[in-house]
Design a protein around this motif. Sequence first.
Motif, PDB file in Angstrom:
ATOM      1  N   UNK A 227       0.837   0.670   5.250  1.00  0.00           N
ATOM      2  CA  UNK A 227       0.337   1.928   4.675  1.00  0.00           C
ATOM      3  C   UNK A 227      -0.676   2.583   5.606  1.00  0.00           C
ATOM      4  N   UNK A 228      -1.569   1.774   6.160  1.00  0.00           N
ATOM      5  CA  UNK A 228      -2.567   2.319   7.083  1.00  0.00           C
ATOM      6  C   UNK A 228      -1.915   2.835   8.356  1.00  0.00           C
ATOM      7  N   UNK A 229      -0.928   2.100   8.876  1.00  0.00           N
ATOM      8  CA  UNK A 229      -0.250   2.523  10.097  1.00  0.00           C
ATOM      9  C   UNK A 229       0.514   3.825   9.873  1.00  0.00           C
ATOM     10  N   UNK A 230       1.165   3.939   8.726  1.00  0.00           N
ATOM     11  CA  UNK A 230       1.879   5.173   8.405  1.00  0.00           C
ATOM     12  C   UNK A 230       0.926   6.356   8.348  1.00  0.00           C
ATOM     13  N   UNK A 231      -0.271   6.128   7.803  1.00  0.00           N
ATOM     14  CA  UNK A 231      -1.254   7.202   7.683  1.00  0.00           C
ATOM     15  C   UNK A 231      -1.734   7.676   9.040  1.00  0.00           C
ATOM     16  N   UNK A 232      -2.059   6.748   9.943  1.00  0.00           N
ATOM     17  CA  UNK A 232      -2.607   7.193  11.229  1.00  0.00           C
ATOM     18  C   UNK A 232      -1.523   7.795  12.127  1.00  0.00           C
ATOM     19  N   UNK A 233      -0.282   7.341  11.987  1.00  0.00           N
ATOM     20  CA  UNK A 233       0.807   7.977  12.742  1.00  0.00           C
ATOM     21  C   UNK A 233       1.002   9.414  12.254  1.00  0.00           C
ATOM     22  N   UNK A 234       0.939   9.590  10.940  1.00  0.00           N
ATOM     23  CA  UNK A 234       1.068  10.933  10.367  1.00  0.00           C
ATOM     24  C   UNK A 234      -0.064  11.837  10.840  1.00  0.00           C
ATOM     25  N   UNK A 235      -1.283  11.294  10.849  1.00  0.00           N
ATOM     26  CA  UNK A 235      -2.428  12.083  11.310  1.00  0.00           C
ATOM     27  C   UNK A 235      -2.326  12.379  12.806  1.00  0.00           C
TER      28      UNK A 235
END
Length: 361
Positions: free
Chosen positions: A198-206
Motif C-alpha cells: 500500500x505504501x509503495x503504491x502510494x509513493x509511485x502514484x505521487x
Amino acid sequence: MQIHQTDFSTGNVYRNIMEVAVPMIIAQILNLLYNIVDRIYIGRIPEIGATALTGVGLCFPIITLITAFTYLFGNGGAPLCSMERGRGNREEAEMLMGNTFVMLIGTGVILTAIGLIFYRPILYAFGASDVTFSYAADYIRIYLLGTLFVMITLGMNPFINSQGFGNTGMLTILIGAVLNILLDPLFIFGMHMGVRGAALATIISQLCSAIWVLRFLTGKKAILNLKKSAMRISWKRVGSIVSLGMSGFFMAFTNSLVQVVCNATLQTWGGDIYVGVMTVLNSVHAQPHAQPHPRRGPAVRHRQHAVLRPHRPEDPDLQGAAGGKRPPAHQHQAGQGRLSPAAVLQHAGGESPGLPVFAVI
C-alpha cells in the motif's frame, strides 16, 4: 493536446472563478482517495486486516504533518505569484515559484531524515502497541521515502492552478489517485506485500503526479516557468511566503495534533481496537457526504460527536450489537445509530472476532 486556460482579464468574473474553483474542488475530493483506498484494501488483508488497519492509521498524523508543510509553502507562494503576475512582474513571479520549490525540497529532505531516524519513538508516542508497531513501521518507512514526491505534487500544483490551468491541476491529483487504486490490489494481494504494498503504491502514484507537475511547469505551455535561475533563496521572499501560508499550515498541524492525542488516549483506555475504529471513523469524517448504510441506520457523519462507550451486557441499547438482536425501532432515530467495532471494521474489510464491543453514538 489543447490545454484550457482561464483568462481572468477577460470574460465573466463568476464564470472564470467557477472554471478554476470546480476542478480544484474535484481535485480535493480525489486527494481523499489516497488514504481511503489504502484503508479499504488494507482492511481486507486476510487474517491481519484489522490489526494492519490500526497500524497504518497510526501513520496518518505523520502524513498530515507532511501535508501541512506543503500548505505552508505552496499555499503561501502561489497567491503571491499570482499577484506579481497580475502586476506584470513575470520575473518576480518566477522567483517566488523557484523559492517555494527550494523550500519544499529542503523541508522534504529534513522531514524524511527525521522520520526515518525517529519513526520508532514517534509511532509509540502516537499510540502504537507492540502488536501494531510492525505494521505501522512497514508502512511509514516506505512512505517517508516518497516525501519529496508529496511535497512537489501538493506544494507546486497550486502554481498550475494560479496560472488559470484548473483542469491541468485537477489531472495532477487524478493521475495519482487512479494509479493508487490500480496499484494497491496488485502490490497488496498480487505480490503479497501487505501494508508495504500500500505504501509503495502510494509513493509511485505521487512520483507520477510529481513528474506531471514538473513537466508542465518547466514546459512551453505554462505561462510562468520553473527555472534554475529563479531558485536563489531570498529570505525576504521566504518570509512573505511563510507568513501567507501559515494559516493553512496551522490548520493541518493542529489536525495532526488532534489525531495524535486521540490515538494515544484511545490506546491507553481502550487498546488497539479503539484506535482501529477511530481510523475508520477518520475515513468517514473525511468524506464530504457520508451516505447512510441501508441496513445499519445513519452513518457516523461527524467524528467530533462520536462517543466511545464500553459495552456492558446489561445495557439494553447495545443488545443488537452484542447479541445479534435488532434494537427497537425507536432507538434508531437520526443521529443515534450504533455500530459495534466488528461492524465498523468489516466496512473496511477487517475481521475482529472475540474483540470487546463498544458503541459509536
